[in-house]
Design a protein around this motif. Sequence first.
Motif, PDB file in Angstrom:
ATOM      1  N   ARG A 188      -3.896   7.562   4.404  1.00 27.59           N
ATOM      2  CA  ARG A 188      -3.140   6.346   3.978  1.00 27.59           C
ATOM      3  C   ARG A 188      -1.898   5.866   4.948  1.00 27.59           C
ATOM      4  O   ARG A 188      -1.912   4.676   5.177  1.00 27.59           O
TER       5      ARG A 188
ATOM      6  N   THR B  36       4.383   8.509   5.227  1.00 28.73           N
ATOM      7  CA  THR B  36       4.968   8.251   3.636  1.00 28.73           C
ATOM      8  C   THR B  36       6.428   7.632   3.574  1.00 28.73           C
ATOM      9  O   THR B  36       7.559   8.231   3.113  1.00 28.73           O
TER      10      THR B  36
ATOM     11  N   GLU C 131      -5.407  13.139   2.847  1.00 26.23           N
ATOM     12  CA  GLU C 131      -5.454  11.836   2.284  1.00 26.23           C
ATOM     13  C   GLU C 131      -4.041  10.935   2.620  1.00 26.23           C
ATOM     14  O   GLU C 131      -4.146  10.023   2.841  1.00 26.23           O
ATOM     15  N   GLU C 132      -3.096  11.720   2.631  1.00 23.29           N
ATOM     16  CA  GLU C 132      -1.769  11.176   2.966  1.00 23.29           C
ATOM     17  C   GLU C 132      -1.674  10.760   4.176  1.00 23.29           C
ATOM     18  O   GLU C 132      -1.137   9.660   4.556  1.00 23.29           O
TER      19      GLU C 132
ATOM     20  N   ARG D 219      -3.715   4.113   7.831  1.00 23.73           N
ATOM     21  CA  ARG D 219      -4.220   2.734   7.352  1.00 23.73           C
ATOM     22  C   ARG D 219      -2.943   1.884   7.245  1.00 23.73           C
ATOM     23  O   ARG D 219      -2.921   0.626   7.438  1.00 23.73           O
TER      24      ARG D 219
ATOM     25  N   ALA E 240      -1.400  -1.895  -1.167  1.00 22.60           N
ATOM     26  CA  ALA E 240      -1.887  -0.869  -1.823  1.00 22.60           C
ATOM     27  C   ALA E 240      -3.425  -0.653  -1.728  1.00 22.60           C
ATOM     28  O   ALA E 240      -3.998   0.527  -1.622  1.00 22.60           O
TER      29      ALA E 240
ATOM     30  N   CYS F 191      -4.556   0.159   1.884  1.00 26.30           N
ATOM     31  CA  CYS F 191      -4.152   1.252   2.357  1.00 26.30           C
ATOM     32  C   CYS F 191      -4.681   3.008   1.531  1.00 26.30           C
ATOM     33  O   CYS F 191      -4.482   3.870   1.968  1.00 26.30           O
ATOM     34  N   THR F 192      -5.184   2.496   0.520  1.00 23.15           N
ATOM     35  CA  THR F 192      -5.637   3.633  -0.400  1.00 23.15           C
ATOM     36  C   THR F 192      -7.098   3.907   0.056  1.00 23.15           C
ATOM     37  O   THR F 192      -8.171   3.097   0.263  1.00 23.15           O
TER      38      THR F 192
END
Length: 92
Positions: free
Chosen positions: A13, A54, A9-10, A16, A75, A78-79
């Motif tokens: 993200r 990150t 998931e990271e 994205r 946000a 990108c989520t």
Amino acid sequence: MVRTPLTPEERERGERLGRLLRQARGGRSMTEVAADAGISAETLRKIETGRAPTPAFFTVAALAGVLGLSMDDVAGRCTPAAPVAPAPSVAA
């Protein structure tokens, strides 16, 4: 210092975020946008390519400001969408 491996998931993200920043940058050069945000072009390159999935909040905020993006938009775009859980079975 040893970093904890990123979750899928990271990574998603981060990918994205990179796509969003590349699209928002449009025809502007990476060097110009990075300088306006107060970061190095290499840092922006790493973020855009997902090699820095990150980045620090203040880095993202600076880039968003330079590119005319709201943090809410960043946000939201990108989520990753949450997986849909199967409906519970109903006992008859």
